[in-house]
Write an enzyme that holds these catalytic residues in place. Structure first.
Site, PDB file in Angstrom:
ATOM      1  CB  CYS A 141      18.742  29.113 -16.804  1.00  0.00           C
ATOM      2  SG  CYS A 141      19.611  27.960 -17.920  1.00  0.00           S
ATOM      3  CG  HIS A 234      21.504  28.248 -13.391  1.00  0.00           C
ATOM      4  ND1 HIS A 234      20.208  28.248 -12.918  1.00  0.00           N
ATOM      5  CD2 HIS A 234      21.364  27.338 -14.479  1.00  0.00           C
ATOM      6  CE1 HIS A 234      19.500  27.467 -13.769  1.00  0.00           C
ATOM      7  NE2 HIS A 234      19.970  27.157 -14.777  1.00  0.00           N
ATOM      8  CD  GLU A 236      20.210  30.319  -9.723  1.00  0.00           C
ATOM      9  OE1 GLU A 236      19.488  29.125 -10.342  1.00  0.00           O
ATOM     10  OE2 GLU A 236      20.447  31.336 -10.292  1.00  0.00           O
TER      11      GLU A 236
END
Length: 294
Positions: A141, A234, A236
């Site tokens: 990011c 993102h 994750e």
């Protein structure tokens, strides 16, 4: 495969409850080569980010030794100094150590110019270190925007409306090792007020845009030989991370939109629908596999 992490009881309890194997560093067999991964965690919620990243790293087939890194020139307002002193190191403490891979997280500072960020000079030193001492660095990011700006001079551009939600992506190079096993269409969360222009990548032969989204723009970029990987979203994120960000902004009276394609029927009273977890695991699995070959 097992992870070796700082002995943080709260973190260890959460990870082991999810079936992720943890092992003490001293228990690594001399006959088994472990990968050393350095994580520069710039996110405010340190523990949450630790869990998210260790969860996807634990999906790999390798023994991984993780070291957490924090900035010296800026002290987190959301995490105690005692916590950081106990479980994190500063750049001065690790700059002479060898590492295989590095992860640089995002940070909630995208409204600022890079040069106006308190720890920008320190981050530049860390990124210069990664260029010389790390086989591959995975930027996330804002970390991806910072890395592209520092290494290649690519600017970020502010948006009036946040790119917020879960978006469809396509693969520009399905034969890339980083996208091995990806579907033709896959999803990933985004949460940012800035973007990069594709035209700014023209003439930069060292970079390849591997994946992009019609709505969210450029998603995954890599340099030659995978020295640097830049991911603007993102992948994750947990199931409820976007929900928590949405509620946080509402509670702060920030004018925010409902995260797109996230709740069932885009209704925040409904449960989030997770449709990115498989490709998130696969992305980090492929990166770790690449690390073993570099």
């Amino acid at each position: 495969m097992p992870l070796s992490i700082p002995q943080n009881n709260s973190l260890c309890d959460i990870l082991t409850s999810e079936g992720i194997s943890l092992i003490d560093k001293s228990s690594f067999s001399k006959n088994i080569k472990s990968l050393k991964v350095l994580i520069l965690n710039l996110m405010p919620a340190k523990l949450e980010t630790e869990i998210q990243l260790l969860r996807v790293l634990g999906f790999s087939n390798n023994y991984i030794e993780v070291t957490f890194l924090t900035t010296k020139t800026y002290t987190s307002k959301n995490t105690s100094k005692e916590y950081l002193d106990m479980f994190y190191k500063t750049f001065d403490e690790i700059k002479d150590e060898p590492f295989d891979g590095m992860i640089i997280t995002g940070a909630p500072v995208e409204h600022l110019d890079f040069e106006d960020i308190i720890y920008w000079d320190e981050l530049k030193d860390i990124m210069d270190y990664s260029s010389k001492n790390i086989k591959s660095t995975f930027h996330i990011c804002w970390g991806a925007q910072a890395g592209l700006y520092h290494h290649y001079g690519i600017k970020k551009y502010n948006l009036h409306k946040k790119i917020f939600g879960v978006f469809s992506h396509k693969s520009n190079n399905p034969y890339s090792k980083l996208l091995n096993g990806f579907d033709d269409e896959f999803f990933a969360p985004h949460s940012r007020y800035s973007y990069m222009k594709k035209n700014d990548f023209e003439g930069l032969d060292d970079l390849e845009i591997l994946s992009e989204s019609d709505e969210a723009g450029i998603y995954i970029v890599k340099s030659k030989n995978f020295k640097n990987i830049f991911v603007t979203g993102h992948s994750e994120y947990d199931s409820y991370t976007l929900y928590n960000e949405y509620k946080r902004d509402i509670n702060k009276n920030i004018d925010t939109q409902i995260p797109k394609n996230y709740f069932l029927n885009d209704n925040p009273n409904n449960k989030p629908i997770v449709k990115w977890r498989g490709h998130s695991n696969l992305l980090f699995y492929n990166w770790i596999k690449i690390l073993t070959s570099l």
